[in-house]
Write a protein that holds these residues in place. Structure first.
Motif, PDB file in Angstrom:
ATOM      1  N   ALA A  85       0.848  -1.206   0.000  1.00 15.11           N
ATOM      2  CA  ALA A  85       0.000   0.000   0.000  1.00 15.11           C
ATOM      3  C   ALA A  85       0.880   1.252   0.000  1.00 15.11           C
ATOM      4  O   ALA A  85       0.612   2.214  -0.728  1.00 15.11           O
ATOM      5  N   GLY A  86       1.949   1.211   0.772  1.00 11.94           N
ATOM      6  CA  GLY A  86       2.857   2.362   0.826  1.00 11.94           C
ATOM      7  C   GLY A  86       3.511   2.603  -0.529  1.00 11.94           C
ATOM      8  O   GLY A  86       3.605   3.746  -0.999  1.00 11.94           O
ATOM      9  N   GLU A  87       3.927   1.536  -1.165  1.00 14.30           N
ATOM     10  CA  GLU A  87       4.576   1.668  -2.475  1.00 14.30           C
ATOM     11  C   GLU A  87       3.606   2.172  -3.548  1.00 14.30           C
ATOM     12  O   GLU A  87       3.974   3.003  -4.382  1.00 14.30           O
ATOM     13  N   THR A  89       1.017   4.005  -3.058  1.00 17.29           N
ATOM     14  CA  THR A  89       0.757   5.417  -2.766  1.00 17.29           C
ATOM     15  C   THR A  89       1.929   6.275  -3.259  1.00 17.29           C
ATOM     16  O   THR A  89       1.736   7.317  -3.886  1.00 17.29           O
ATOM     17  N   ARG A  90       3.126   5.778  -2.995  1.00 17.39           N
ATOM     18  CA  ARG A  90       4.303   6.529  -3.442  1.00 17.39           C
ATOM     19  C   ARG A  90       4.324   6.660  -4.966  1.00 17.39           C
ATOM     20  O   ARG A  90       4.549   7.744  -5.510  1.00 17.39           O
ATOM     21  N   ARG A  92       1.825   6.488  -7.034  1.00 19.80           N
ATOM     22  CA  ARG A  92       0.761   7.373  -7.510  1.00 19.80           C
ATOM     23  C   ARG A  92       1.108   8.837  -7.226  1.00 19.80           C
ATOM     24  O   ARG A  92       0.902   9.702  -8.072  1.00 19.80           O
ATOM     25  N   ASP A  93       1.644   9.118  -6.036  1.00 20.49           N
ATOM     26  CA  ASP A  93       1.974  10.504  -5.698  1.00 20.49           C
ATOM     27  C   ASP A  93       3.114  11.034  -6.570  1.00 20.49           C
ATOM     28  O   ASP A  93       3.147  12.202  -6.933  1.00 20.49           O
ATOM     29  N   LEU A 125      -8.660   3.115  -8.219  1.00 16.05           N
ATOM     30  CA  LEU A 125      -7.341   3.671  -8.551  1.00 16.05           C
ATOM     31  C   LEU A 125      -7.423   4.659  -9.708  1.00 16.05           C
ATOM     32  O   LEU A 125      -6.517   5.457  -9.926  1.00 16.05           O
ATOM     33  N   ARG A 471      -6.073  -0.234   3.406  1.00 16.54           N
ATOM     34  CA  ARG A 471      -4.843   0.525   3.674  1.00 16.54           C
ATOM     35  C   ARG A 471      -4.706   1.736   2.749  1.00 16.54           C
ATOM     36  O   ARG A 471      -3.909   2.624   3.000  1.00 16.54           O
ATOM     37  N   LEU A 472      -5.458   1.704   1.652  1.00 14.71           N
ATOM     38  CA  LEU A 472      -5.437   2.855   0.738  1.00 14.71           C
ATOM     39  C   LEU A 472      -6.648   3.758   0.981  1.00 14.71           C
ATOM     40  O   LEU A 472      -6.954   4.643   0.186  1.00 14.71           O
TER      41      LEU A 472
END
Ligand SMILES: Nc1nc2c(c(=O)[nH]1)N[C@H]1C(S)=C(S)[C@@H](COP(=O)(O)OP(=O)(O)OC[C@H]3O[C@@H](n4cnc5c(=O)[nH]c(N)nc54)[C@H](O)[C@@H]3O)O[C@H]1N2
Ligand SMILES: Nc1nc2c(c(=O)[nH]1)N[C@H]1C(S)=C(S)[C@@H](COP(=O)(O)OP(=O)(O)OC[C@H]3O[C@@H](n4cnc5c(=O)[nH]c(N)nc54)[C@H](O)[C@@H]3O)O[C@H]1N2
Ligand code: SF4
Ligand SMILES: [Mo]
Length: 669
Positions: A85-87, A89-90, A92-93, A125, A471-472
């Motif tokens: 989830a962190g990856e 998000t990264r 996408r950001d 997404l 988580r997202l």
């Protein structure tokens, strides 16, 4: 020992056969057909019989994995999903939503609870970078149906009462079909042959051809010329004129388009004797109504769009669509799917020449370019194996290895999963409940509870994607279901309700029969109430086709004991079906290849080695090699760059020009 028998249905392919499994604790010992199953009546193909081997595959994924310091390591679900989830998000950001791509493979569709949750995640997404098997096997079906009827997913199925069935480039005895399906192929083919005629048009004398009343073996890629000739002659004599005048547009344009295809042209292009072609025409005139259907031999070829169109034309000109004794259409299926069909504009930024496919997807042919150009940085693979399914696996392997995130949801350690940054170890089909409504089994319903408990750390796919979504910041489960406490059965209940099916009845009965076919409803839903017989873009494509020549070409063939890559490695059993290159003995003799020897097959795009299997059942000029094998991967011969259909984005997988030579070792012997 506490042996018991459990009823379920097989989910290796979409045919959903009733199965009885012998279970001892967590061991699945045997699988046999369920004689009490009303639709499949005890039938189980070799893949279904291999369910125990598949379930206990030596490479089953037991734990989620994450790549740490370059190597995949088993981790806990919390660690894996937090990190993923962190990856995401990264990515996408940093790069924007289109940098996250998804690919859905064949097995996604049989996970009836997992696939909708995964789809919900993709929707949320909001990335245009969607890919699936649709653009690998039959985008022409949706493209052509859209042009002729205005409904891309209005697909015909042959009527049980048909008196003349013509199957072109399809081997349902082994495959169970695709755009249409035969639940129990041998008995259906027998019934058709008893009540009339079954013609099979295939460069190979397949098991389906053996079961037919007649078999024609044309040159690969030439079907359109045969079809154009048949349509031409029927429009002169044998067409349902009154019906056409009332219910079709473009009759004269169709007549003009097929005019060049006289008997001599059809015979020259197909390399069939004129007499055989005329016999087929006579059979159609005798029968009046026909059920003409195709498979991947046609839908993966250069002339896919045109041949698919001419099949529609043949069915319409004979007044056979939406009528008993011809072909039926399923209103439920059309309504269920049509909402998803949209036609976007162009391809992705790195392949603007490609179309955006009707199902709101980019063609698989574009994926490598999208990754290499940096447009795609993360890829979620759901129940698919692109490394064996896509063209040009060497380039794809390099591209996948460059991704910042490659998350693979699967049940075994596939070549694709080996490259992953995150491996999502899903519960297999016997470890979860499923409730199948519709799909290729028409309006039938199938339900199975979990047969055994999920072993190790495997989790149902719906749970995996719901937890990733949570988580997202996304709530992906159907209304009211609490992800923390939910079970498969809660989701079965929601699914049944969504499809207006009584869940208690489904749980008790396990299968609900398909609704009886309905006829005579399609016409009023066509634009202006008419079939569009001659869409200009198809007329143009026919006019520019180049007739195939006599050179050697590769054609596709499904393997009997595997489903694409599923079971292709034998799943630990001793008997393993090796990929074999089927070749006519006289073709083999002319290039010095001997039976049972290693040979090299080369195309303009690459080469692959396989053992030659000399077989008089394949016509001269054609060789076939199944896909799905990681070691002898036929997709080294195909290309994502050239010969990609500009209207559908489909890669050419049938009719690829090849050379076959003995390998150096074979030569030395
Ligand atoms: N040259 C050539 N290439 C072809 C073809 C051809 O004829 N010739 N055919 C094409 C066609 S028709 C198709 S449809 C594509 C197939 O393309 P894919 O669908 O990408 O390939 P499969 O091998 O079917 O991949 C299915 C994956 O799902 C996994 N799986 C099985 N059961 C489950 C499950 O219960 N849960 C989860 N999560 N995963 C599961 C399997 O382990 C496997 O890795 O290949 C295409 N490629
Ligand atoms: N056992 C098994 N069953 C399967 C699968 C599997 O891998 N294994 N895969 C499933 C999938 S994903 C799909 S899409 C379906 C596909 O199902 P089918 O379309 O029935 O696929 P095939 O069995 O490969 O049959 C294609 C036939 O087309 C013939 N052919 C090749 N080129 C030409 C041509 O130019 N003209 C004509 N007339 N014929 C040609 C080939 O010789 C072959 O017999 O099968 C499904 N069922
Ligand atoms: S046809 Fe074979 S693989 Fe497909 S559902 Fe039936 S038994 Fe399973
Ligand atoms: Mo397919």
């Amino acid at each position: 020992m506490a042996r018991s028998e459990r009823r379920s249905y097989c989910r290796i392919c979409p045919n959903a056969c009733g199965v009885v499994l012998t279970v001892d604790g967590e061991r699945v010992l045997a699988a046999r057909g369920d004689r009490e199953h009303p639709r499949t009546k005890g039938y189980l193909c070799p893949k279904g019989r291999a369910l125990p081997a598949w379930h206990h595959h030596p490479d089953r994924l037991d734990h989620p994995h994450r790549r740490i310091d370059g190597a995949l390591a088993p981790v806990g679900w919390g660690d894996c999903l937090d990190h993923l989830a962190g990856e995401l998000t990264r990515v996408r950001d940093t790069w924007g939503a289109p940098a996250i791509a998804v690919y859905r493979g064949m097995s996604a569709y049989s996970d009836t609870l997992g696939q909708p949750v995964a789809a919900g995640l993709f929707d949320a997404l909001e990335s245009p970078s969607r890919y699936s098997v649709w653009t690998l096997d039959l985008p022409c079906a949706a493209y052509v149906a859209g042009l002729i009827t205005g409904h891309p997913l209005l697909w015909p199925a042959p009527d049980e009462a048909a008196s003349l069935v013509v199957l072109i480039g399809s081997n349902p005895m082994l495959s169970h079909g695709h755009a249409f399906s035969l639940d129990v192929p041998r008995s259906t083919l027998r019934a058709w042959a008893r009540q009339g005629e079954v013609w099979v048009i295939d460069p190979r004398r397949t098991a389906t051809a053996e079961a037919a009343t007649r078999h024609l073996a044309p040159r690969p890629g030439s079907d359109y010329a045969l079809l154009a000739y048949l349509v031409r002659e029927l429009l002169r004599d044998g067409a349902d004129e009154e019906y056409l005048a009332r219910q079709a547009s473009g009759v004269d344009a169709l007549r003009a388009a097929v005019e060049p295809f006289d008997l001599a042209r059809a015979a020259a292009c197909t390399d069939l004797p004129e007499g055989e072609i005329v016999d087929l025409l006579d059979a159609i005139r005798r029968a009046g109504r026909v059920a003409v259907h195709t498979g991947t031999g046609v839908t993966m070829s250069a002339a896919a769009n045109v041949a698919t169109w001419l099949v529609w034309a043949l069915n319409i000109v004979t007044g056979s669509h939406d009528r008993p004794g011809g072909n039926r259409f399923d209103p439920g299926a059309m309504d269920a799917f049509s909402a998803a069909a949209r036609r976007g504009a162009g391809g992705p930024p790195s392949r603007p020449e490609l179309p955006r496919f009707i199902m709101d997807e980019y063609p698989c042919a574009a994926l490598c370019d999208e990754i290499e150009s940096g447009n795609v940085r993360a890829l979620l693979v759901v129940s698919g194996n692109p490394l064996t399914a896509f063209p040009n696996p060497d380039r794809l392997r390099r591209a996948l290895a460059r991704l910042e995130v490659l998350a693979v949801a699967d049940v075994v350690q596939t070549p694709t999963a080996q490259l992953a940054t995150h491996v999502l170890a899903c519960a297999g089909q016997l470890e979860r409940a499923d409730c199948l409504v519709g799909g290729t089994i028409g309006t039938a319903v199938e339900y199975s509870p979990a047969v055994v408990a999920a072993a190790a750390e495997r989790r149902p796919m719906w749970w995996v994607f719901a937890e990733l979504g949570r988580r997202l910041g996304l709530d992906l489960l159907p209304g009211g279901v609490d992800g923390a406490t939910a079970t498969d059965e809660d989701l079965v209940e929601r699914r049944a309700t969504a499809f207006d099916v009584d869940v208690e009845v489904v749980r008790r009965e396990r299968h609900l029969p398909p609704r009886p076919p309905v006829y005579g409803w399609v016409q009023e839903r066509l634009p202006a109430g008419r079939w569009q017989l001659a869409p200009p873009e198809l007329v143009d494509q026919l006019a520019t086709l180049v007739d195939p020549g006599p050179g050697l070409v590769l054609i596709p063939a499904r393997a009997k004991h595997s489903f694409n890559s599923v079971l292709a490695d034998g799943a630990g059993r001793e008997r393993r079906e090796r990929p074999r290159l089927a070749m006519h003995p006289s073709d083999a003799a002319s290039v010095g290849v001997r039976d049972g020897e290693e040979t090299r097959v080369s195309s303009a795009h690459g080469s692959v080695c396989a053992v030659a299997h000399l077989d008089v059942r394949i016509r001269r000029g054609a060789v076939s090699l199944s896909h799905g094998y990681a070691d002898a991967n036929v997709n080294h011969l195909t290309s994502e760059q050239v010969e990609v259909d500009r209207y559908t984005g489909m890669v050419r997988l049938s009719g690829v020009p090849v050379d076959v030579t003995p390998t150096d070792q074979a030569r030395a012997r």
